[in-house]
Design a protein around this motif. Structure first.
Motif, PDB file in Angstrom:
ATOM      1  N   SER A 146      -9.865  -6.338  13.553  1.00  0.00           N
ATOM      2  CA  SER A 146      -9.667  -5.123  12.740  1.00  0.00           C
ATOM      3  C   SER A 146      -8.489  -5.270  11.761  1.00  0.00           C
ATOM      4  O   SER A 146      -8.116  -4.331  11.078  1.00  0.00           O
ATOM      5  CB  SER A 146      -9.492  -3.899  13.643  1.00  0.00           C
ATOM      6  OG  SER A 146      -8.346  -4.059  14.440  1.00  0.00           O
ATOM      7  N   PHE A 147      -7.896  -6.470  11.680  1.00  0.00           N
ATOM      8  CA  PHE A 147      -6.930  -6.754  10.604  1.00  0.00           C
ATOM      9  C   PHE A 147      -7.675  -7.018   9.289  1.00  0.00           C
ATOM     10  O   PHE A 147      -7.088  -7.016   8.220  1.00  0.00           O
ATOM     11  CB  PHE A 147      -6.080  -7.990  10.948  1.00  0.00           C
ATOM     12  CG  PHE A 147      -4.764  -7.665  11.609  1.00  0.00           C
ATOM     13  CD1 PHE A 147      -4.700  -6.781  12.678  1.00  0.00           C
ATOM     14  CD2 PHE A 147      -3.583  -8.240  11.152  1.00  0.00           C
ATOM     15  CE1 PHE A 147      -3.479  -6.481  13.289  1.00  0.00           C
ATOM     16  CE2 PHE A 147      -2.356  -7.938  11.747  1.00  0.00           C
ATOM     17  CZ  PHE A 147      -2.302  -7.067  12.821  1.00  0.00           C
ATOM     18  N   LEU A 203      -6.792  -8.034   3.746  1.00  0.00           N
ATOM     19  CA  LEU A 203      -6.262  -7.310   4.905  1.00  0.00           C
ATOM     20  C   LEU A 203      -6.728  -5.858   4.874  1.00  0.00           C
ATOM     21  O   LEU A 203      -6.874  -5.261   3.804  1.00  0.00           O
ATOM     22  CB  LEU A 203      -4.728  -7.369   4.899  1.00  0.00           C
ATOM     23  CG  LEU A 203      -4.134  -8.722   5.309  1.00  0.00           C
ATOM     24  CD1 LEU A 203      -2.669  -8.803   4.912  1.00  0.00           C
ATOM     25  CD2 LEU A 203      -4.311  -8.947   6.817  1.00  0.00           C
ATOM     26  N   ASN A 204      -6.899  -5.302   6.060  1.00  0.00           N
ATOM     27  CA  ASN A 204      -7.391  -3.932   6.194  1.00  0.00           C
ATOM     28  C   ASN A 204      -6.230  -2.985   6.505  1.00  0.00           C
ATOM     29  O   ASN A 204      -5.810  -2.843   7.652  1.00  0.00           O
ATOM     30  CB  ASN A 204      -8.432  -3.900   7.327  1.00  0.00           C
ATOM     31  CG  ASN A 204      -8.848  -2.485   7.668  1.00  0.00           C
ATOM     32  OD1 ASN A 204      -8.596  -1.549   6.912  1.00  0.00           O
ATOM     33  ND2 ASN A 204      -9.477  -2.332   8.823  1.00  0.00           N
ATOM     34  N   TYR A 205      -5.698  -2.353   5.457  1.00  0.00           N
ATOM     35  CA  TYR A 205      -4.565  -1.445   5.655  1.00  0.00           C
ATOM     36  C   TYR A 205      -4.969  -0.112   6.274  1.00  0.00           C
ATOM     37  O   TYR A 205      -4.121   0.727   6.539  1.00  0.00           O
ATOM     38  CB  TYR A 205      -3.801  -1.245   4.337  1.00  0.00           C
ATOM     39  CG  TYR A 205      -2.897  -2.419   4.020  1.00  0.00           C
ATOM     40  CD1 TYR A 205      -1.614  -2.479   4.550  1.00  0.00           C
ATOM     41  CD2 TYR A 205      -3.336  -3.472   3.240  1.00  0.00           C
ATOM     42  CE1 TYR A 205      -0.788  -3.558   4.296  1.00  0.00           C
ATOM     43  CE2 TYR A 205      -2.523  -4.558   2.974  1.00  0.00           C
ATOM     44  CZ  TYR A 205      -1.244  -4.602   3.506  1.00  0.00           C
ATOM     45  OH  TYR A 205      -0.431  -5.671   3.255  1.00  0.00           O
ATOM     46  N   ALA A 246       2.824  -5.089  10.519  1.00  0.00           N
ATOM     47  CA  ALA A 246       3.011  -6.542  10.473  1.00  0.00           C
ATOM     48  C   ALA A 246       3.560  -6.960   9.111  1.00  0.00           C
ATOM     49  O   ALA A 246       4.439  -7.829   9.004  1.00  0.00           O
ATOM     50  CB  ALA A 246       1.684  -7.246  10.755  1.00  0.00           C
ATOM     51  N   MET A 247       3.083  -6.318   8.058  1.00  0.00           N
ATOM     52  CA  MET A 247       3.559  -6.669   6.722  1.00  0.00           C
ATOM     53  C   MET A 247       4.989  -6.169   6.515  1.00  0.00           C
ATOM     54  O   MET A 247       5.817  -6.848   5.903  1.00  0.00           O
ATOM     55  CB  MET A 247       2.607  -6.104   5.669  1.00  0.00           C
ATOM     56  CG  MET A 247       2.733  -6.705   4.296  1.00  0.00           C
ATOM     57  SD  MET A 247       2.731  -8.522   4.248  1.00  0.00           S
ATOM     58  CE  MET A 247       0.997  -8.899   4.431  1.00  0.00           C
ATOM     59  N   LEU A 274       2.522   1.516  -0.850  1.00  0.00           N
ATOM     60  CA  LEU A 274       3.667   0.888  -1.525  1.00  0.00           C
ATOM     61  C   LEU A 274       4.903   1.782  -1.442  1.00  0.00           C
ATOM     62  O   LEU A 274       6.018   1.306  -1.246  1.00  0.00           O
ATOM     63  CB  LEU A 274       3.320   0.599  -2.987  1.00  0.00           C
ATOM     64  CG  LEU A 274       2.326  -0.546  -3.186  1.00  0.00           C
ATOM     65  CD1 LEU A 274       1.852  -0.596  -4.634  1.00  0.00           C
ATOM     66  CD2 LEU A 274       2.946  -1.879  -2.782  1.00  0.00           C
ATOM     67  N   GLN A 275       4.683   3.083  -1.602  1.00  0.00           N
ATOM     68  CA  GLN A 275       5.821   4.008  -1.505  1.00  0.00           C
ATOM     69  C   GLN A 275       6.447   3.927  -0.112  1.00  0.00           C
ATOM     70  O   GLN A 275       7.675   3.926   0.037  1.00  0.00           O
ATOM     71  CB  GLN A 275       5.372   5.435  -1.813  1.00  0.00           C
ATOM     72  CG  GLN A 275       5.063   5.637  -3.295  1.00  0.00           C
ATOM     73  CD  GLN A 275       4.190   6.858  -3.561  1.00  0.00           C
ATOM     74  OE1 GLN A 275       4.058   7.741  -2.725  1.00  0.00           O
ATOM     75  NE2 GLN A 275       3.587   6.885  -4.741  1.00  0.00           N
ATOM     76  N   ALA A 276       5.585   3.821   0.892  1.00  0.00           N
ATOM     77  CA  ALA A 276       6.104   3.744   2.263  1.00  0.00           C
ATOM     78  C   ALA A 276       6.843   2.424   2.490  1.00  0.00           C
ATOM     79  O   ALA A 276       7.948   2.399   3.032  1.00  0.00           O
ATOM     80  CB  ALA A 276       4.956   3.900   3.253  1.00  0.00           C
ATOM     81  N   PHE A 277       6.247   1.321   2.028  1.00  0.00           N
ATOM     82  CA  PHE A 277       6.926   0.015   2.161  1.00  0.00           C
ATOM     83  C   PHE A 277       8.300   0.061   1.500  1.00  0.00           C
ATOM     84  O   PHE A 277       9.304  -0.367   2.051  1.00  0.00           O
ATOM     85  CB  PHE A 277       6.097  -1.084   1.477  1.00  0.00           C
ATOM     86  CG  PHE A 277       5.000  -1.673   2.325  1.00  0.00           C
ATOM     87  CD1 PHE A 277       5.233  -2.011   3.652  1.00  0.00           C
ATOM     88  CD2 PHE A 277       3.740  -1.915   1.792  1.00  0.00           C
ATOM     89  CE1 PHE A 277       4.230  -2.576   4.437  1.00  0.00           C
ATOM     90  CE2 PHE A 277       2.729  -2.480   2.560  1.00  0.00           C
ATOM     91  CZ  PHE A 277       2.971  -2.806   3.889  1.00  0.00           C
TER      92      PHE A 277
END
Ligand code: GLC
Length: 583
Positions: A140-141, A191-193, A201-202, A243-246
């Protein structure tokens, strides 16, 4: 995050504090970027440390090293198929070498930028291997489909990135008995975000790299990180939320780190990566100004400034606390992002103009000076893109073959003209390795079966240190080009109005070959740039000085060393550039 924050080293914490005090560090006019492949520039990371004085000669403050995390063995899409985000490509050195280099660079005031491929991993990454071994958690990744029904449904609206060597967006993986989503090559698994563990993981990867001293992360292929049926699966709202969260979470641990979006998308979508959505949000700090790059090449071929003036006027400005990276060439092909609407407004037919640009830069248009090649010619749609080094596309390769001094001079002028705009349009200007000594196309990749079908390698040459050694000989091509680059760098660093927080506006001149742009900064004053895309001398109405609100214009840079105003007109030499500021 807590672990990463407590492990962060003292010197990086100092940098964090400095950047909290000076958040506009990457917007400053002192910023000058350099982009290179480690193996092509210096073989190894340790070897790179021996060339830092070379970078200092160009007053580089930002170094982007092309993909260097451990890739799968070739073919690996130039390193964009990573098997281990926590290890350095063993051919180049180790993670310790990278950390050491980052420290050396930091001591010289150079920020290290590396690629982080957030959209996909190599099919040999540990996550993919666990998926192949049957671990459902890791399956499921990625996106896997037992049959073609959903892939077919998605493909109805997906665009093909590599139509000639990797058609389609899904690959059959026998060991999984499934179709896997592979936007790029079949060995690059998306990848499945939708799976929060992928996000975590990222994030861990980002924090790990931040603590090794990476200051800028080039987030590769970000438009593709969220999929939605019935769309082209690019630029989805969720991609921006991710992206905002990262960005928010990385900033808590490492305020010194900046994000650069690699999003080669239409402009209203592009500015969203800098946080300009319906509401302004903090997202990436930097993004590539692809449109400027495309328009410069279009203008050079057509000897025309009208289309670029029109297209760039329509470009929304990025939020004040962000910045473009501006560039003439990069490691990728040039895709002709000239819209039909912009083309029509400037009197061109979009389709025919794009075809002209391909013909021109592939060197098959009568009278073309360029030596490039078509990349990913799509026979279904008639699309193609262009490969080739900046110098070869500017005509230097042809001129040297003919051995004609006038043609050589013109080719050099073209290269410098393009870089003059890139150095003053606003944002971090990037020098693509080798352009400063006018490296021409390289053909050695054709003999390597893992590279041969990807002609982007023609503009990813090895650094020619013998050529670079001629950089102080002003009679050599290298010396002429290198000294012009130094002039651009020095002039740029003396013009406060080039601080990226200011605004940039193209202006119409009364001469369709002269491109004019004004930069305005509330504290640092006004700047006017002029670039003559004509092969001959050209002039424009000098009232543009008043329009640019320059009451007492002063020369910041001029290709012939002067500001020539006669009879109410500004006169410019062939392919010349002019930078003016307030006194
Ligand atoms: C980016 C890179 C390009 C690569 C692709 C897939 O667009 O610039 O070189 O092929 O991502 O990773």
């Amino acid at each position: 995050m807590l672990d990463a924050a407590s492990a962060r080293q003292e010197d990086l914490r100092v940098l964090d504090h400095r950047r909290e005090i000076v958040p506009d560090w990457f917007q400053r006019e002192r910023m000058v970027g350099y982009v290179c492949y480690v193996d092509k520039f210096s073989h190894t990371l340790a070897g790179l440390e021996r060339h830092l004085d070379y970078l200092n000669e160009l007053k580089v403050t930002y170094l982007h090293l092309m993909p260097l995390l451990q890739p799968r063995p070739a073919p690996n899409d130039g390193g964009y198929a990573v098997v281990d985000f926590r290890a350095v490509d063993s051919r180049l050195g180790s993670m310790d070498d990278l950390e050491h280099l980052a420290g050396e660079l930091r001591a010289r005031g150079i920020s290290l930028c590396i690629d982080l491929v957030v959209n996909h991993t190599a099919a040999e990454h540990i996550w993919a291997r666990k998926a192949l071994a049957g671990e459902v958690e890791y399956q499921s990744f990625y996106f896997t489909f037992p049959d073609r029904s959903l892939p077919d449904a998605y493909e109805r609206t997906l665009l093909d990135v590599f139509p000639s060597f990797a058609p389609g967006s899904f690959s059959w993986v026998p060991d999984l008995q499934a179709w896997v989503w592979t936007t790029f090559n079949d060995y690059q698994w998306d990848l499945n975000y939708g799976n929060p563990n992928v996000f975590l993981a990222m994030l861990e990867t980002m924090l790990f790299l931040a603590n090794r001293g990476i200051e800028v992360m080039r987030l590769d292929a970000v438009p593709f990180i969220w999929k939605r049926l019935g769309t082209d699966c690019q630029n989805q709202p969720e991609a921006h939320l991710l992206l905002q969260a990262f960005r928010a979470l990385v900033r808590v641990v490492a305020p010194a780190v900046a994000f650069k979006a690699e999003a080669i998308v239409p402009h209203h979508q592009l500015v969203q990566y800098l946080g300009k959505g319906e509401r302004e949000r903090t997202e990436c700090d930097l993004a590539y100004h692809n449109q400027l790059m495309v328009q410069l090449w279009s203008g050079l071929a057509a000897r025309d400034a009208a289309l670029m003036t029109h297209a760039l006027m329509a470009m929304p400005s990025p939020p004040q606390q962000t910045s473009w990276v501006t560039y003439v060439r990069c490691h990728d092909d040039i895709g002709w992002a000239v819209s039909d609407l912009d083309a029509a407004a400037a009197g061109f037919n979009g389709f025919r103009h794009r075809r002209f640009l391909n013909d021109f830069y592939a060197g098959r248009f009568p009278g073309s000076f360029a030596r490039g090649a078509l990349f990913q010619e799509n026979f279904a749609t008639g699309d193609a893109r262009i490969s080739g080094t900046a110098a070869s596309l500017c005509g230097l390769e042809q001129a040297l073959e003919v051995g004609d001094a006038l043609l050589i001079d013109q080719a050099i002028r073209r290269l410098v003209l393009l870089y003059s705009v890139v150095f003053s349009y606003g944002g971090v200007p990037l020098i693509y390795m080798g352009d400063e000594v006018a490296l021409r196309n390289e053909h050695s990749y054709e003999k390597d079966p893992a590279l041969a079908d990807d002609n982007r390698w023609m503009h990813r040459p090895f650094m020619d240190w013998d050529a670079a050694a001629r950089r102080s000989d002003l009679n050599s091509v290298e010396g002429r080009v290198f000294s012009e680059f130094c002039r651009l760098v020095e002039a740029r660093q003396r013009v406060p109005a080039l601080q990226a927080a200011g605004s940039v506006t193209p202006l119409w001149t009364d001469n369709g070959r002269i491109f004019a742009y004004v930069r305005a900064h509330p504290r640092a004053g006004q700047f006017l740039g002029l670039a003559n895309f004509g092969d001959g001398p050209e002039s424009c109405d000098a009232r543009i000085l008043a329009e640019a609100r320059l009451s007492d214009p002063q020369l910041a840079l001029s290709s012939d060393g002067r500001l020539d105003v006669r009879d109410g007109r500004i006169h410019m030499p062939p392919l010349g550039c002019l930078w003016l500021v307030d006194r």
